[in-house]
Design a protein around this motif. Structure first.
Motif, short mmCIF file in Angstrom:
data_model
loop_
_atom_site.label_atom_id
_atom_site.label_comp_id
_atom_site.label_asym_id
_atom_site.label_seq_id
_atom_site.Cartn_x
_atom_site.Cartn_y
_atom_site.Cartn_z
N LEU A 23 20.19 9.34 -18.14
CA LEU A 23 20.82 9.19 -17.20
C LEU A 23 19.56 8.15 -16.78
N PRO A 24 20.00 7.10 -16.47
CA PRO A 24 19.11 5.56 -15.62
C PRO A 24 18.62 5.77 -14.32
N LEU A 25 17.40 5.91 -13.87
CA LEU A 25 16.76 6.04 -12.61
C LEU A 25 17.05 5.55 -11.81
N CYS A 26 16.53 5.48 -10.51
CA CYS A 26 16.58 5.13 -9.04
C CYS A 26 15.19 5.21 -9.10
N ALA A 68 18.66 6.65 -4.06
CA ALA A 68 19.79 7.50 -4.12
C ALA A 68 20.38 6.08 -3.87
N ALA A 69 20.67 4.86 -5.06
CA ALA A 69 21.79 3.79 -4.44
C ALA A 69 22.95 4.06 -5.77
N LYS A 70 23.86 3.38 -5.01
CA LYS A 70 24.98 3.77 -5.26
C LYS A 70 25.05 3.25 -6.78
N GLY A 71 24.85 2.19 -7.28
CA GLY A 71 24.91 1.58 -8.33
C GLY A 71 23.69 1.15 -9.14
N ILE A 72 22.77 0.98 -9.64
CA ILE A 72 21.41 0.70 -10.19
C ILE A 72 21.30 -1.07 -10.61
N LYS A 73 20.67 -1.72 -10.71
CA LYS A 73 20.72 -3.01 -11.04
C LYS A 73 19.42 -3.52 -11.69
N PRO A 74 18.80 -4.07 -12.94
CA PRO A 74 18.11 -3.74 -14.23
C PRO A 74 16.96 -4.21 -13.56
N PHE A 75 15.74 -3.99 -14.16
CA PHE A 75 14.21 -4.47 -12.96
C PHE A 75 14.35 -5.87 -14.12
N THR A 76 13.93 -7.32 -13.65
CA THR A 76 13.94 -8.05 -14.69
C THR A 76 13.04 -8.14 -15.79
N CYS A 77 12.10 -7.69 -16.20
CA CYS A 77 11.86 -8.18 -17.13
C CYS A 77 11.20 -5.59 -17.55
N LEU A 78 11.26 -5.59 -18.82
CA LEU A 78 11.10 -3.89 -19.78
C LEU A 78 9.75 -3.64 -18.84
N VAL A 90 19.57 9.48 -12.09
CA VAL A 90 18.68 9.88 -11.74
C VAL A 90 18.43 9.77 -10.59
N ARG A 91 17.29 10.55 -9.34
CA ARG A 91 16.61 9.56 -7.99
C ARG A 91 15.19 10.35 -8.40
N CYS A 92 14.59 9.09 -8.40
CA CYS A 92 12.74 9.57 -8.70
C CYS A 92 11.77 9.02 -8.23
N ASP A 93 11.60 9.94 -7.70
CA ASP A 93 10.86 10.09 -6.16
C ASP A 93 9.51 10.19 -7.03
N THR A 94 8.83 8.96 -6.40
CA THR A 94 6.88 8.81 -6.65
C THR A 94 6.19 8.17 -5.47
N LYS A 95 5.20 8.23 -6.14
CA LYS A 95 4.53 7.77 -4.84
C LYS A 95 3.80 6.20 -4.60
N THR A 96 4.71 5.48 -3.93
CA THR A 96 4.32 4.02 -4.32
C THR A 96 2.95 3.48 -3.87
N LEU A 97 2.02 3.22 -5.13
CA LEU A 97 0.58 3.23 -5.29
C LEU A 97 0.60 1.38 -4.37
N TRP A 98 1.10 0.74 -5.10
CA TRP A 98 1.17 -0.87 -4.50
C TRP A 98 2.72 -1.45 -4.75
N GLN A 99 2.61 -2.48 -3.58
CA GLN A 99 3.41 -3.51 -4.00
C GLN A 99 3.06 -5.10 -4.33
N MET A 100 3.15 -5.84 -4.66
CA MET A 100 2.96 -7.49 -4.45
C MET A 100 3.94 -8.22 -4.70
N PRO A 101 3.90 -8.33 -3.55
CA PRO A 101 5.33 -9.59 -3.06
C PRO A 101 5.36 -10.90 -4.10
N GLU A 102 6.71 -10.85 -4.81
CA GLU A 102 6.62 -12.04 -5.87
C GLU A 102 8.07 -12.51 -5.50
#
Length: 191
Positions: A63-66, A70-80, A118-130
């Motif tokens: 099953l695809p992860l969010c 808990a999004a109603k639908g998921i959008k793909p990541f821009t790359c693998l 599937v909702r996957c709750d993780t600890k977000t370590l960092w974000q780099m705006p791009e």
């Protein structure tokens, strides 16, 4: 995947899952637009996750992860996305993110049109705006290499830092489509 399973990328559909000994298809799913279509020529397995196309699937049930919602639908990541078993690196709408999977929780739920996600709750370590969408990513050593149109960056995530350090970058003659690392070298394929 585990010695008994064979995963085959299948273009615009989700990957085929076969019994490695018999060749019998054990799972074939076309996928739905914005609900884990998942097609590509690339597949990677890391722990409980299967990465295919711009999607991350839970190996149990495929099953695809969010991530962290808990999004109603998921959008793909821009790359693998890139996963080394403990850390997941993904290009999202917010930018490039690093997630710690060591204590991740997984919960199945129903999105739009009855699609199971599937909702996957993780600890977000960092974000780099791009603002520019990455075209490819790999991890080699302690570096996360990110390809963007006409350039490649090397990021060094540091524990406790909100944003990874850009430790190296170079311009390319075209838009990078694939990255590979071997023998201490980085190889970039452009289009």
């Amino acid at each position: 995947m585990d010695g008994t399973t064979l995963i085959i990328p299948s273009g615009r559909s989700q990957p085929l899952v076969l019994d490695a000994a018999t060749g019998t298809i054990t799972r074939a799913e076309a996928g739905w637009k914005d609900y884990g279509g998942g097609g590509d020529a690339l597949v990677a397995v890391a722990g409980k996750l299967l990465l295919a196309g711009g999607y991350v699937f839970g190996r149990d049930g495929m099953l695809p992860l969010c991530l962290n919602e808990a999004a109603k639908g998921i959008k793909p990541f821009t790359c693998l996305p890139v996963c080394d078993g403990r850390f997941l690196y993904a290009a999202t709408a917010k930018g490039i993110e690093g997630h710690d999977l060591s204590e991740a929780t997984f919960k199945t739920y129903t999105g739009n049109y009855g699609v199971r996600l599937v909702r996957c709750d993780t600890k977000t370590l960092w974000q780099m705006p791009e603002k520019t969408k990455p075209t490819a990513m790999i991890k080699a050593g302690n570096q996360l290499y990110v390809a963007l149109p006409k350039k490649v960056l090397a990021l060094t995530p540091k524990a406790g830092e909100a944003t990874p350090e850009i430790t190296w970058q170079t311009e390319t003659g075209g838009t990078p489509s694939e990255l590979a690392a071997a023998d201490g070298k980085l190889f970039v394929t452009t289009r």
